[in-house]
Structures are given as C-alpha cells and as structure tokens.
Scaffold this active site. Sequence first.
Site, PDB file in Angstrom:
ATOM      1  N   GLY A 185       0.556  -1.036   0.063  1.00 41.52           N
ATOM      2  CA  GLY A 185      -0.058  -0.075   0.076  1.00 41.52           C
ATOM      3  C   GLY A 185       0.977   1.171  -0.021  1.00 41.52           C
ATOM      4  O   GLY A 185       1.832   1.334   0.971  1.00 41.52           O
TER       5      GLY A 185
ATOM      6  N   GLY B 183      -0.288   4.425   0.347  1.00 39.53           N
ATOM      7  CA  GLY B 183      -1.043   5.492   0.931  1.00 39.53           C
ATOM      8  C   GLY B 183      -0.075   6.391   1.860  1.00 39.53           C
ATOM      9  O   GLY B 183       0.942   6.067   1.888  1.00 39.53           O
ATOM     10  N   PHE B 184      -0.941   7.208   2.812  1.00 42.53           N
ATOM     11  CA  PHE B 184      -0.223   7.946   3.820  1.00 42.53           C
ATOM     12  C   PHE B 184       0.735   7.205   4.739  1.00 42.53           C
ATOM     13  O   PHE B 184       1.767   7.428   4.962  1.00 42.53           O
ATOM     14  CB  PHE B 184      -1.162   8.938   4.627  1.00 42.53           C
TER      15      PHE B 184
ATOM     16  N   GLU C 152     -18.334  17.949   2.493  1.00 37.15           N
ATOM     17  CA  GLU C 152     -17.413  18.915   1.608  1.00 37.15           C
ATOM     18  C   GLU C 152     -18.161  18.702  -0.015  1.00 37.15           C
ATOM     19  O   GLU C 152     -18.067  19.507  -0.594  1.00 37.15           O
ATOM     20  CB  GLU C 152     -16.065  18.357   1.586  1.00 37.15           C
TER      21      GLU C 152
END
Length: 439
Positions: free
Chosen positions: A22, A24-25, A181
């Site tokens: 992964g 990601g962050f 949002e």
Amino acid sequence: MFTVTSQDQNSKSTRPRVVIIGGGFGGLALAKKLKNAPVDVILLDKHNYHTFQPLLYQVAIGSIAADSIGFPIRRIFTDYNNFTFNMAEVQKINPEDNTLTTNIGTVYFDYLIIATGSNTNFFNNKQIEHFAMPMKNIPEALNLRSLILQNLETAIVTKDMDEKFALMTFVVVGGGPTGVELSGALAEMRRLILGKDYHGVSKYDMKVYLIEGKAELLASMSAGASGKAKQFLKEAGVRIYNSVHVQSYDGLELKIDDGKTIKTRNVFWAAGVKGEMPEGIPAEKILRGNRIDVDEINRVKGYQNIYAIGDVAAMITPDYPNGHPGVAPTAIQQGEQLGQNLLNIIKGQPTRPFKYKDKGSLATIGRNQAVADLGKLHFQGFFAWLLWGVVHIMSLAGFANKGIVFISWAINYFSKNSDNRLVIRYFNIQTRMSDSDSK
C-alpha cells in the site's frame, strides 16, 4: 511465475526485507522512516502513484485536475538506496512461509506491513453498491465527474420533465467530512456555475440532498463545528436529513427509512468505509469494520513479523475502544512510529507503544466557509477556510502539485468557474461500463 527475492530481484539480500503493501499515507511514512536504513524496503501497490484522498471530491466536481492530487511513488523515493517499488496486486498473504502471492509472482518478506487502507462500505446492500457512486480513488472521482457532467448535458435537452429533475437531483449519503465537503461543492456549482454555463436550466432546477444516519453532521468534530457546518449548508440550499438511513436505490428512486422517496439519477455514497486487505489473515483477527486486530506497536496479534497500520488496523485501547480514527494523521503517525520500532527490533532494542496525537480536524463547506477544531480552539468561517486551504496544499506530494492546485484554486476563486469540467470518457452507471471500474 517468478520470485521477487531482493531489492534488485536477482539475488537474495542478507539484510532484513521489509515489504509494505500500500502506497497511501501510512505506507509512504513508514518507507520514509526507513530511508537508507540497514534493511531492504519493497513497496507494492496496484497503482504507481500516491493519491491525496482529501481532495478527491474536488476532482469529482471539476475544480482541479486529477493529476494534481496524484504523485508517482518512484519520484518520492528517488534518492533512497534501499527502496524498490513494484506495481502489483497482492492476492494472498502466506504467513506460514513468509511470502505473498501476487500477480507479478511470489514475494518474500522478513517483515510485512499491511497498509492497504479502506474501501467504501455499502453494508452488504448489492443494489446500492451497483447504482450508487463511491469516491475512494482517482478513477472513481473521475467517474463521478463524468456522471455529473453527462447528466447535466442530458438534462438540457430532455423533454421529459420528471427525468430532467431526476438528472438534476443530487443525493450525498453520509454526513462526515467527505459528504459535507461534496455537498457544499455541489451547492456552490449550483449557485455559481449552473446558470452561467448550462443555458436552458436554472439553479432552481438543481437540488442537493445530504442524508446522515446520525443526529448531527461531522459527528467526530465539536458541537459548534457540526452546527455551523449544517447552517452553512442550509444557507447554500442543501436539504439535510438527519437520523435517517437509505433503504434502497434502484437507479431512479432512493427510499429512506422515514418513508420519503427521492427521484434521482445521482447518488454519491460517503456513508462508511471498511478495511481492505488481501486474503490470508484469519477471520478471528478481523474486527468490526473489517479491520485487523493489532497490539500497541501495530503488530497483528498472533504473529511476530506481520503488522498493520492506518485504516486497516484496529488498535483497541481505553482511549480508543473502537480503534483510532481513519484519517491521514493516524496512518502517518503509525507509519513513522512503526518504522522506528522495526529498527529497534532489528537492533534488539526496546519498542515504544503507539500514542496518537490528535492535531485537530478541518472541513470546508464552500467559498470562504469552513470549520476547524484545533485542540481547545474552535472557529468557523473565512479564517478556517484559509487554514484548510494552506494545510491541504502543504500536505500535497510534490512542489508541482502544490503549485498547480494553488493556481487552480486562485483562478476558480476569482473567476467563479473552472476549466476542468471535461467529459473525457463515457460512464454508464447502469452497466458500470468504465475502463477504471476495476479500481
């Protein structure tokens, strides 16, 4: 089939091999922490880029280009001498022999970190899963953009008034940050862009609904932030339903458990997530939300060399009885802490338990409107909106992406318009005919 045995894939390394699933962050934070350490780091991801997920909704409504929130993983690690990236899909974890089964072959590991994040949770409702639109990656955000623009184009020319209003009715399910949002962005499109660019329809023809199962929006934020966000959205014309749940959606009629039916061709699902992981982790290690049960150093319980971080990990503590929040700061902090702990383990030194540092929460509702909770400080309005913009730009990977997003926002702000509303591919929600539907 072949075996990935080392950093150069040709000879077995004598150094410990850390494999991260992964990009990601969390996965990136961990790999950065191991920069030039005495280990070989192999990162695997089905995409060759990192996605800045907090701005996916802006791609979906055409405010910014998709490329501006994606950054090539290899570029991030150009000067790392112990790092290798492979674009691969991990199909199964094999703990008994420390290998991964992937579409590029068998990958060996000494230490495995599962940082695969989360995916949309439709709560086993297959009908909603088929007809509602998720938004967890760039292809899905582009699908949303295509659907929105296609339906607006169709609404202009259709003679069936019921179909016209269904095409111009947008329902967002989920009142967390993503749902709030996205609802705010749709309301802003309705107010500023619709009448200007889409002649033949009026802003009064377009409706935006937000459906949330809890009593308030932004339940994880303060009562003040929640109330102000709701006020901002209502002032923008968003119709909000709290404490209700979607029962069904067949592509035209969305039914809510309070008896209401909404006719719409646009349902955007932001009502929940679940951990995403390859096969191989025993069912008894999987907790609520499809998250992996880990100890205080993110080690999967029952294993000595397998770890999980970020959204896919559930670290149950007295302060976090349901696990830590599924947000980027959690994944980043866990990745950094685990990186240090792995080095300590290799050196035979003590490890340090993970402690989450909550740096606050931000959510934007629209132009000059946002809410912020920063410790004991709570504020709303223009300053919160400005802070939200600064934080998100500074968090983007790559100087070019920062510049592109800043310029796009500046142009959009002063022109009250955007140049990114292009229908570059056709998306058919009925048949899911999309080259990116495989995610």
